[in-house]
Enzyme design. Sequence first.
Site, PDB file in Angstrom:
ATOM      1  N   ASP A 137      41.649  32.479  31.252  1.00  0.00           N
ATOM      2  CA  ASP A 137      40.620  31.496  31.621  1.00  0.00           C
ATOM      3  C   ASP A 137      41.217  30.226  32.220  1.00  0.00           C
ATOM      4  OD1 ASP A 137      38.724  33.239  30.377  1.00  0.00           O
ATOM      5  OD2 ASP A 137      39.327  32.409  28.442  1.00  0.00           O
ATOM      6  N   LYS A 173      42.107  31.268  37.329  1.00  0.00           N
ATOM      7  CA  LYS A 173      42.788  32.113  38.329  1.00  0.00           C
ATOM      8  C   LYS A 173      41.830  32.521  39.443  1.00  0.00           C
ATOM      9  CE  LYS A 173      43.917  35.008  35.115  1.00  0.00           C
ATOM     10  NZ  LYS A 173      43.516  34.244  33.925  1.00  0.00           N
ATOM     11  N   ASN A 187      36.992  43.185  30.365  1.00  0.00           N
ATOM     12  CA  ASN A 187      37.170  42.148  29.336  1.00  0.00           C
ATOM     13  C   ASN A 187      37.640  40.849  29.984  1.00  0.00           C
ATOM     14  OD1 ASN A 187      39.577  43.318  30.096  1.00  0.00           O
ATOM     15  ND2 ASN A 187      40.516  43.205  28.086  1.00  0.00           N
ATOM     16  N   GLY A 214      37.203  37.946  33.027  1.00  0.00           N
ATOM     17  CA  GLY A 214      36.124  37.451  33.878  1.00  0.00           C
ATOM     18  C   GLY A 214      36.657  36.365  34.764  1.00  0.00           C
ATOM     19  N   HIS A 215      36.402  36.474  36.047  1.00  0.00           N
ATOM     20  CA  HIS A 215      36.805  35.412  36.947  1.00  0.00           C
ATOM     21  C   HIS A 215      35.548  34.801  37.536  1.00  0.00           C
ATOM     22  CE1 HIS A 215      40.826  36.708  36.673  1.00  0.00           C
ATOM     23  NE2 HIS A 215      40.659  37.820  37.340  1.00  0.00           N
ATOM     24  N   GLN A 218      43.707  37.864  32.558  1.00  0.00           N
ATOM     25  CA  GLN A 218      44.143  37.193  31.329  1.00  0.00           C
ATOM     26  C   GLN A 218      45.374  36.303  31.540  1.00  0.00           C
ATOM     27  OE1 GLN A 218      43.274  40.764  30.659  1.00  0.00           O
ATOM     28  NE2 GLN A 218      41.330  40.234  29.761  1.00  0.00           N
ATOM     29  N   THR A 222      33.281  33.727  30.141  1.00  0.00           N
ATOM     30  CA  THR A 222      32.526  34.277  31.268  1.00  0.00           C
ATOM     31  C   THR A 222      31.861  35.586  30.867  1.00  0.00           C
ATOM     32  OG1 THR A 222      34.362  33.475  32.616  1.00  0.00           O
ATOM     33  CG2 THR A 222      32.739  34.810  33.739  1.00  0.00           C
ATOM     34  N   ASP A 226      40.216  17.437  36.035  1.00  0.00           N
ATOM     35  CA  ASP A 226      39.031  16.571  35.952  1.00  0.00           C
ATOM     36  C   ASP A 226      38.441  16.518  34.549  1.00  0.00           C
ATOM     37  OD1 ASP A 226      38.563  19.368  36.854  1.00  0.00           O
ATOM     38  OD2 ASP A 226      36.472  18.872  36.406  1.00  0.00           O
TER      39      ASP A 226
END
Length: 403
Positions: A13, A16, A38, A40-41, A221, A295, A329
Amino acid sequence: MKPTVITGLQWGDEGKGKVIDLLASRYDATVRFNGGNNAGHTVKNGDKTLHFSLIPSAALHEQKILISQAVAINPEVLLNEIAMLKKLGVEVDLGIDPRCHVVVPYHQALDGASEASKGKAKTGSLGLGIGFTFEDRTNRAGIRMEDLVQPKVLEEKLRQNWTLKKKRVTEAYGQNFNLVLKDVIKTYTSYGRRLKQYLLPVAEYTLENMDKERFLFESAQGFYLDFVFGTYPYTVAYHTIASSALPAIGLPPMNLKVVGIAKAYTTRVGNGPFPTEQDNDIGQHLRDKGHEYGTVSKRPRRCGWFDLEMVRKACQMSGVNTLVLTKLDVLSGLKKIKVKTKDGYEEFTGWDEDITGIRQWSKLPVACRRYVVYLEKQLQVPIQYLSVGPDRKQTIKKVSHAR
Ligand code: GDP
């Protein structure tokens, strides 16, 4: 040209998806080389926000989009992602290695049943059956994409596996098994029919085109979820170390350019050690501001300070050449920012300014630049880009201070 690997340096997370989308236009082909749904992008481009879990994050670019043998394919999820892209008018030039293993509903049943039986010792599995798919691969009981597209072979293999899986769920784990073999055969035969057109020997394709095309290798991952070098057993069921891209695709030893992605702080989903965790207001600031919810799982992520030693070791073991520091940020508004070192914590003054609109290094608040330069010097790897928001444009190219 050397292929480039994009790899996460923490527990996944790291952002990427955004970085791959940002860099993808420089490449002719992107190969996703590990994991399953498993992972998520999230890719945000203008008003489009897309979530991928199997299709490489470069899908919005006109290029070859490849999935290597080491990715576990849930056919339903893959078909949904293809359909989602089609709806947006994106026709992906997709190639899936026929050696990829297929997630079958009994893998999910086993995953859920095994977690349920562990009580407090749960590893935090999402129950998607990825680990059990890889278990079958190792035990040579798996179903590969090449089987999925041959109805007779598929039926035979499903029948062979069925009784044992059912017994394991009901007798070993003491859970219900509500699946019906003939329904699974029917559904999976239809998936095979629809996915057949995408089969392509990705290993051979990549090897043959290595001299002609520029390749990007996308990892799912992060380093510390590697099933050997990560925080075992709170890991995934395969390698995430950057060099694993070679066997995961099917390539001989070669030089790789490795781009490491690290968040400006640390997060982790699920159980397992987390030395810099802030289970307090600071953690809540990071979670809220960074939208730190999975995600795929939507689970709140655990949040904490940047861990220098952890990222340093991941850089070394994955051979990272350049870094991208994401979600800078999110730190805006914190009075103090800490970084874990060998000897304890280094403390920095925070900054109040919203930096999401800044596009130049020199315009960033002094305190922010001081933090980034410290990390770069300590890690001894040049930071090439800073990410200050989810959009492709919210990126700052940084001049190196590392050496
Ligand atoms: P991945 O698995 O490494 O691709 O990471 P995820 O997509 O699961 O999580 C990254 C999340 O952070 C996504 O929702 C991105 O849109 C978002 N994101 C990426 N970079 C930045 C950034 O610099 N700032 C902020 N605020 N969000 C970001």
